[in-house]
Design a protein around this motif. Structure first.
Motif, PDB file in Angstrom:
ATOM      1  N   GLY A 233      29.103  67.592  30.866  1.00 44.83           N
ATOM      2  CA  GLY A 233      29.429  66.303  30.276  1.00 44.83           C
ATOM      3  C   GLY A 233      30.917  66.017  30.310  1.00 44.83           C
ATOM      4  N   ALA A 234      31.376  65.150  29.427  1.00 41.88           N
ATOM      5  CA  ALA A 234      32.778  64.742  29.410  1.00 41.88           C
ATOM      6  C   ALA A 234      33.688  65.913  29.054  1.00 41.88           C
ATOM      7  N   ARG A 235      34.840  65.981  29.710  1.00 45.12           N
ATOM      8  CA  ARG A 235      35.852  67.002  29.426  1.00 45.12           C
ATOM      9  C   ARG A 235      36.636  66.556  28.187  1.00 45.12           C
ATOM     10  N   VAL A 236      36.149  66.967  27.040  1.00 46.40           N
ATOM     11  CA  VAL A 236      36.745  66.532  25.775  1.00 46.40           C
ATOM     12  C   VAL A 236      38.201  66.947  25.670  1.00 46.40           C
ATOM     13  N   ASP A 237      38.561  68.074  26.267  1.00 48.73           N
ATOM     14  CA  ASP A 237      39.937  68.565  26.168  1.00 48.73           C
ATOM     15  C   ASP A 237      40.933  67.694  26.911  1.00 48.73           C
ATOM     16  N   ARG A 262      31.014  71.301  23.351  1.00 47.84           N
ATOM     17  CA  ARG A 262      31.882  70.136  23.483  1.00 47.84           C
ATOM     18  C   ARG A 262      31.596  69.115  22.382  1.00 47.84           C
ATOM     19  N   ARG A 263      30.376  69.058  21.908  1.00 47.23           N
ATOM     20  CA  ARG A 263      30.086  68.190  20.761  1.00 47.23           C
ATOM     21  C   ARG A 263      30.918  68.630  19.558  1.00 47.23           C
ATOM     22  N   ARG A 264      30.930  69.914  19.301  1.00 46.52           N
ATOM     23  CA  ARG A 264      31.725  70.415  18.180  1.00 46.52           C
ATOM     24  C   ARG A 264      33.211  70.190  18.432  1.00 46.52           C
ATOM     25  N   GLU A 265      33.632  70.382  19.679  1.00 45.48           N
ATOM     26  CA  GLU A 265      35.036  70.156  20.025  1.00 45.48           C
ATOM     27  C   GLU A 265      35.412  68.687  19.841  1.00 45.48           C
ATOM     28  N   LEU A 266      34.493  67.788  20.190  1.00 45.93           N
ATOM     29  CA  LEU A 266      34.746  66.354  20.036  1.00 45.93           C
ATOM     30  C   LEU A 266      34.860  65.977  18.565  1.00 45.93           C
ATOM     31  N   ALA A 267      33.969  66.516  17.731  1.00 48.76           N
ATOM     32  CA  ALA A 267      34.043  66.238  16.293  1.00 48.76           C
ATOM     33  C   ALA A 267      35.350  66.762  15.717  1.00 48.76           C
ATOM     34  N   SER A 268      35.766  67.954  16.158  1.00 51.77           N
ATOM     35  CA  SER A 268      37.030  68.523  15.689  1.00 51.77           C
ATOM     36  C   SER A 268      38.207  67.646  16.116  1.00 51.77           C
ATOM     37  N   TRP A 269      38.192  67.166  17.365  1.00 49.73           N
ATOM     38  CA  TRP A 269      39.270  66.285  17.850  1.00 49.73           C
ATOM     39  C   TRP A 269      39.358  65.024  16.995  1.00 49.73           C
ATOM     40  N   ALA A 270      38.193  64.414  16.697  1.00 51.26           N
ATOM     41  CA  ALA A 270      38.188  63.165  15.928  1.00 51.26           C
ATOM     42  C   ALA A 270      38.762  63.370  14.528  1.00 51.26           C
ATOM     43  N   HIS A 271      38.380  64.466  13.852  1.00 48.69           N
ATOM     44  CA  HIS A 271      38.878  64.708  12.500  1.00 48.69           C
ATOM     45  C   HIS A 271      40.347  65.144  12.509  1.00 48.69           C
ATOM     46  N   ASP A 289      11.097  65.698  28.448  1.00 50.20           N
ATOM     47  CA  ASP A 289      10.585  67.068  28.437  1.00 50.20           C
ATOM     48  C   ASP A 289      10.587  67.705  27.055  1.00 50.20           C
ATOM     49  N   ARG A 290      11.184  67.028  26.082  1.00 50.40           N
ATOM     50  CA  ARG A 290      11.323  67.585  24.739  1.00 50.40           C
ATOM     51  C   ARG A 290      11.771  66.469  23.821  1.00 50.40           C
ATOM     52  N   ARG A 291      11.968  66.809  22.556  1.00 48.03           N
ATOM     53  CA  ARG A 291      12.482  65.804  21.637  1.00 48.03           C
ATOM     54  C   ARG A 291      13.883  65.376  22.080  1.00 48.03           C
ATOM     55  N   PRO A 292      14.199  64.084  21.945  1.00 50.32           N
ATOM     56  CA  PRO A 292      15.531  63.634  22.354  1.00 50.32           C
ATOM     57  C   PRO A 292      16.641  64.356  21.603  1.00 50.32           C
ATOM     58  N   VAL A 293      17.743  64.576  22.283  1.00 49.07           N
ATOM     59  CA  VAL A 293      18.928  65.136  21.637  1.00 49.07           C
ATOM     60  C   VAL A 293      19.415  64.150  20.584  1.00 49.07           C
ATOM     61  N   GLY A 294      19.706  64.642  19.374  1.00 45.70           N
ATOM     62  CA  GLY A 294      20.162  63.758  18.316  1.00 45.70           C
ATOM     63  C   GLY A 294      21.503  63.122  18.629  1.00 45.70           C
ATOM     64  N   ALA A 295      21.779  62.041  17.959  1.00 47.57           N
ATOM     65  CA  ALA A 295      23.042  61.340  18.182  1.00 47.57           C
ATOM     66  C   ALA A 295      24.219  62.203  17.749  1.00 47.57           C
ATOM     67  N   PHE A 296      25.328  62.074  18.479  1.00 47.43           N
ATOM     68  CA  PHE A 296      26.552  62.792  18.103  1.00 47.43           C
ATOM     69  C   PHE A 296      27.052  62.325  16.752  1.00 47.43           C
ATOM     70  N   GLN A 297      26.813  61.087  16.403  1.00 45.26           N
ATOM     71  CA  GLN A 297      27.378  60.464  15.208  1.00 45.26           C
ATOM     72  C   GLN A 297      27.208  61.309  13.958  1.00 45.26           C
ATOM     73  N   ALA A 298      26.114  62.083  13.869  1.00 46.94           N
ATOM     74  CA  ALA A 298      25.847  62.877  12.670  1.00 46.94           C
ATOM     75  C   ALA A 298      26.900  63.968  12.454  1.00 46.94           C
ATOM     76  N   LEU A 299      27.616  64.367  13.518  1.00 47.55           N
ATOM     77  CA  LEU A 299      28.648  65.407  13.377  1.00 47.55           C
ATOM     78  C   LEU A 299      29.952  64.843  12.820  1.00 47.55           C
ATOM     79  N   ALA A 300      30.176  63.561  13.000  1.00 45.93           N
ATOM     80  CA  ALA A 300      31.429  62.947  12.518  1.00 45.93           C
ATOM     81  C   ALA A 300      31.168  61.490  12.161  1.00 45.93           C
ATOM     82  N   PRO A 301      30.336  61.226  11.150  1.00 44.79           N
ATOM     83  CA  PRO A 301      29.960  59.839  10.845  1.00 44.79           C
ATOM     84  C   PRO A 301      31.126  58.969  10.414  1.00 44.79           C
ATOM     85  N   ASP A 302      32.175  59.575   9.855  1.00 46.91           N
ATOM     86  CA  ASP A 302      33.320  58.777   9.406  1.00 46.91           C
ATOM     87  C   ASP A 302      34.307  58.492  10.528  1.00 46.91           C
ATOM     88  N   ARG A 303      34.074  59.085  11.727  1.00 49.28           N
ATOM     89  CA  ARG A 303      34.982  58.871  12.855  1.00 49.28           C
ATOM     90  C   ARG A 303      34.222  58.383  14.094  1.00 49.28           C
TER      91      ARG A 303
END
Length: 465
Positions: A233-237, A262-271, A289-303
């Motif tokens: 995915g996106a190169r958050v760094d 990278r999801r965790r890295e993105l949330a850390s960058w935003a905060h 093929d499975r349940r959809p991946v949850g939205a990223f928003q839940a990791l950093a809803p205020d950002r």
């Protein structure tokens, strides 16, 4: 001798319609002739339209019947009217103006098979459920429901979305934090204008990614900064801008989800930086093929601003989208919406809310997911017979990215010659270059099931090897 005279603003035609006539100063007969002649030529009196009898028109205009008869006779002599004894006077059928024939400059073959990415099957629109929901909405509508709407959106839809997004996408929001828009195109424009007003100069977007949305951001006055995309995915760094637009659940166009690290890295960058993440969840409902991946928003809803719309689930014709924004952005985004177009049309909002609360929306999405999963399987079975073509991405969405050593322009030309519409990968990069690998974005949503089967046969013939 002439006199200043003008008739009433409209006459009543036999079919019950009113026709406005501009009766200017001058002789009465000439004024009536000119008014009727103009109405015929500008199309307000169409072919075969019946005119009032001479007696009725004379009474409506306060003219002598002989004046009206003479005007009708003159226009009949000019070929504009048809008058027959014992029958109504009607407008004649006039030949259309000849259109100059010019040599064709576009020699591209006609499109017979639509395999463009990101387009849903319009024939599968839940028309019966939508009609039933509309009837229920209208049956209980209050007079004020037909007046001006709320720039933030109808509360009924915002409440329905808050529950539905939390249940299906894991979004942490409330009705008060949702702003209804006229689709994602408007959503990103509103956000870009708010960021610009707050002093931002740049917005980062994925490379490759949606070219159209980069253009929207640029028109809002922000500079677009590329964020490279790889197999995770996106190169958050590499994010340097104060805000970033991403497709974390199913990157467009590569089809990969943002890696958990990278999801965790993105949330850390935003905060850490106070940066803003704009999450485009453009087809998050369609994981095959499975349940959809949850939205990223839940990791950093205020950002994070979560963006969604009905374009992929129901159809782009509805022009209904939404933003789930942090509390500090509710007011500026709502004000930007009010400046843009005041509010999104109300009855469509109420109907969508009814569709969601009665779970008809969920039933439609489940049926659509099954349909697209079958089509994706058929597409990948076909690609397996062409070893030079490698599909990428997880089983999700409405398209598959295919890379190949064959030159992209030649492939696009071959597909066009077979009447196939699809997209190339190169055009989605920020700065297309010769050394970048080419590819095809093959959609499997736009046609009917029968149409898709025909499109696959054409694609099989078009692909080399």
């Amino acid at each position: 001798m002439s006199e200043d005279w003008s008739g009433p603003p409209a006459i009543r035609l036999p079919q019950g319609l009113d026709l406005h006539l501009e009766l200017g100063p001058g002789p009465r007969q000439a004024g009536l002739e000119d008014a009727l002649r103009t109405a015929v030529r500008d199309g307000r009196l169409g072919a075969d339209a019946r005119l009032p009898s001479t007696r009725a028109l004379a009474r409506q205009l306060g003219l002598a019947r002989g004046t009206v008869t003479a005007a009708y006779d003159q226009l009949a002599a000019e070929g504009l009217l048809l008058t027959r004894p014992g029958a109504a006077t009607t407008v004649a059928r006039l030949p259309s103006a000849a259109t100059p024939v010019t040599p064709a400059t576009d020699t591209a073959p006609p499109v017979r098979h639509d395999l463009r990415p990101g387009i849903p099957d319009g024939s599968a629109f839940p028309a019966r459920a939508w009609l039933a929901a509309t009837r229920r909405v209208l049956a209980r509508a209050r007079p004020e429901d037909f007046g001006h709407g709320d720039p933030q959106g109808r509360y009924e839809l915002r409440a329905a979305l808050a529950g539905q997004l939390g249940r299906t996408r894991g979004v942490l929001t409330s009705p008060g934090q949702i702003v209804i828009t006229s689709g994602f195109y408007q959503s990103i424009g509103l956000l870009a204008s708010v960021l610009r007003a707050r002093g931002a100069a740049e917005l980062a977007t994925e490379d490759p990614g949606h070219r159209t949305y980069r253009e929207v951001v640029t028109r809002a006055g922000l500079r677009v900064v590329p964020v490279p995309v790889d197999e995770h995915g996106a190169r958050v760094d590499s994010i340097t801008a104060p805000a970033v637009l991403l497709t974390p659940s199913h990157q467009y166009p590569t089809g990969v989800p943002l890696h958990p690290d990278r999801r965790r890295e993105l949330a850390s960058w935003a905060h850490r930086t106070g940066g803003l993440v704009i999450e485009d969840d453009y087809d998050g409902e369609f994981r095959h093929d499975r349940r959809p991946v949850g939205a990223f928003q839940a990791l950093a809803p205020d950002r994070t601003v979560y963006c969604g719309s009905t374009s992929k689930t129901l159809g782009p014709a509805l022009r209904l989208g939404w933003l789930a924004v942090p509390p500090d952005l509710v007011r500026p985004v709502t004000e930007a919406k009010e400046r843009a177009d005041f509010y999104t049309e109300t009855l469509g909002q109420l109907t969508l809310a009814e569709l969601i609360t009665t779970h008809a929306y969920d039933r439609h999405v489940r049926a659509a997911r099954l349909r697209y999963r079958r089509r994706r399987t058929l597409l990948h079975q076909l690609l397996s017979t062409h070893p030079d073509f490698t599909p990428h991405g997880v089983p999700a969405g409405l398209h598959t990215l295919v890379t190949t050593p064959h030159p992209e322009p030649a492939l696009l030309a071959r597909c066009a010659a077979h009447g196939i519409a699809l997209r190339g990968l190169t055009e989605l990069h920020h700065t297309p270059a010769q050394d970048r690998p080419g590819g095809l974005l093959i959609g499997f949503g736009a046609t009917t099931d029968h149409g898709f089967a025909r499109a696959l046969r054409a694609l099989d013939e078009a692909l080399p090897g």
